[in-house]
Design an enzyme around this catalytic site. Sequence first.
Site, mmCIF file in Angstrom:
data_model
loop_
_atom_site.group_PDB
_atom_site.id
_atom_site.type_symbol
_atom_site.label_atom_id
_atom_site.label_comp_id
_atom_site.label_asym_id
_atom_site.label_seq_id
_atom_site.Cartn_x
_atom_site.Cartn_y
_atom_site.Cartn_z
ATOM 1 N N ASP A 19 4.633 1.898 -0.838
ATOM 2 C CA ASP A 19 6.039 2.275 -1.018
ATOM 3 C C ASP A 19 6.928 1.051 -1.212
ATOM 4 O O ASP A 19 6.633 -0.026 -0.688
ATOM 5 C CB ASP A 19 6.495 3.079 0.214
ATOM 6 C CG ASP A 19 7.755 3.893 -0.061
ATOM 7 O OD1 ASP A 19 8.151 4.026 -1.237
ATOM 8 O OD2 ASP A 19 8.352 4.386 0.917
ATOM 9 N N HIS A 46 7.219 -0.583 -10.491
ATOM 10 C CA HIS A 46 5.932 0.124 -10.567
ATOM 11 C C HIS A 46 4.881 -0.753 -11.260
ATOM 12 O O HIS A 46 3.721 -0.776 -10.856
ATOM 13 C CB HIS A 46 6.089 1.445 -11.328
ATOM 14 C CG HIS A 46 6.990 2.437 -10.629
ATOM 15 N ND1 HIS A 46 6.905 2.684 -9.280
ATOM 16 C CD2 HIS A 46 7.995 3.227 -11.097
ATOM 17 C CE1 HIS A 46 7.813 3.603 -8.940
ATOM 18 N NE2 HIS A 46 8.493 3.937 -10.027
ATOM 19 N N LEU A 65 -17.496 -0.329 -2.645
ATOM 20 C CA LEU A 65 -16.251 0.216 -2.116
ATOM 21 C C LEU A 65 -15.988 1.547 -2.804
ATOM 22 O O LEU A 65 -16.161 1.668 -4.014
ATOM 23 C CB LEU A 65 -15.090 -0.742 -2.429
ATOM 24 C CG LEU A 65 -13.683 -0.226 -2.083
ATOM 25 C CD1 LEU A 65 -13.426 -0.331 -0.577
ATOM 26 C CD2 LEU A 65 -12.593 -1.002 -2.827
HETATM 27 C C1 IPE Z 1 5.344 8.298 -0.645
HETATM 28 O O1 IPE Z 1 6.447 7.562 -1.044
HETATM 29 C C2 IPE Z 1 4.487 8.617 -1.828
HETATM 30 C C3 IPE Z 1 3.785 7.493 -2.435
HETATM 31 C C4 IPE Z 1 3.772 6.259 -1.986
HETATM 32 C C5 IPE Z 1 3.035 7.798 -3.609
HETATM 33 P P1 IPE Z 1 7.846 8.259 -1.361
HETATM 34 O O2 IPE Z 1 8.796 7.171 -1.719
HETATM 35 O O3 IPE Z 1 7.650 9.339 -2.341
HETATM 36 O O4 IPE Z 1 8.205 8.915 0.056
HETATM 37 P P2 IPE Z 1 9.597 9.305 0.706
HETATM 38 O O5 IPE Z 1 10.314 10.173 -0.282
HETATM 39 O O6 IPE Z 1 10.342 8.017 0.955
HETATM 40 O O7 IPE Z 1 9.236 9.986 1.983
HETATM 41 C C1 IPE Z 2 6.402 3.843 -4.429
HETATM 42 O O1 IPE Z 2 7.621 3.249 -4.681
HETATM 43 C C2 IPE Z 2 5.790 4.441 -5.686
HETATM 44 C C3 IPE Z 2 5.821 5.910 -5.718
HETATM 45 C C4 IPE Z 2 6.238 6.682 -4.761
HETATM 46 C C5 IPE Z 2 5.337 6.551 -6.922
HETATM 47 P P1 IPE Z 2 8.973 4.070 -4.789
HETATM 48 O O2 IPE Z 2 9.171 4.434 -6.228
HETATM 49 O O3 IPE Z 2 9.005 5.188 -3.830
HETATM 50 O O4 IPE Z 2 10.021 2.941 -4.367
HETATM 51 P P2 IPE Z 2 11.271 3.091 -3.408
HETATM 52 O O5 IPE Z 2 10.808 3.769 -2.160
HETATM 53 O O6 IPE Z 2 12.278 3.905 -4.150
HETATM 54 O O7 IPE Z 2 11.719 1.690 -3.165
HETATM 55 MG MG MG Z 3 9.570 5.385 -1.895
#
Ligand code: IPE
Ligand code: IPE
Ligand code: MG
Length: 236
Positions: free
Chosen positions: A18, A35, A129
Amino acid sequence: MADATSHSVPSHVAIIMDGNGRWAAARGLPRVAGHREGAKAVRRAIEAAVNHGVHYLTLFAFSSENWQRPAGEVQDLTFLLKHYLRSELAELDAEGVRLKVIGERERFGPALAQELEEAEHKTANNKRLTLVLALSYGGRAEIVAAARRAIEAGIKSEDLTEQNFANFLFTAEVPDPDLVIRTSGEQRISNFLLWQLAYAEIWFTKVLWPDFCGRDFASALEEYAGRERRFGARPV
Ligand code: IPE
Ligand code: IPE
Ligand code: MG
């Protein structure tokens, strides 16, 4: 310090990757740049897992709920996934990585779903792995789908056990995670592996996913090695 020979090395590490969006925003860049950078952190995490002798690495890459994001971001993520698969598969295969996908892959369309399946077939005999990619994955959806499959298989209610129910989950044959890592400072599970995380150790870090490196992975393993897992029983 945990090392590859120590029993305190987790066999299965799961990561909620995240913070890509915040990483990009902090640099005045579009979210897709975060990303893209996150994909590089995926390579570092796989390398670290292999070097520490971890046997299973599960990466939460896209949740069932992430479909609610703007279409442009979903498209960017799908594109990056396709690109990652095509550019990394040969090397993953050469390094002995077996790929397994959990989640509703059909939602990405038949072409990508088929590519994912082919990647699983190609790497099926690799032993170093097992890389489990959670794609369009949601814990509650998985449990409901498993319940449906159990009913369809004709299991009688009195025969249903925790053990045989687990065989209907996407993760049948994958041991439960020992350690779950979440980056970016958020402290929640976000519908990740709800069944499988029952007794996982949880490690949170403020590091944003695109900055995650081998040292962070080692820190998580080091802390894990010092924890006492009791599984509800009394300490020995
Ligand atoms: C969780 O992250 C999902 C992934 C890392 C793929 P999100 O950014 O979607 O989660 P919330 O919305 O902060 O809980
Ligand atoms: C994690 O990063 C990737 C996915 C959930 C796909 P985010 O896109 O949730 O990044 P933040 O949480 O907005 O910083
Ligand atoms: Mg996120």
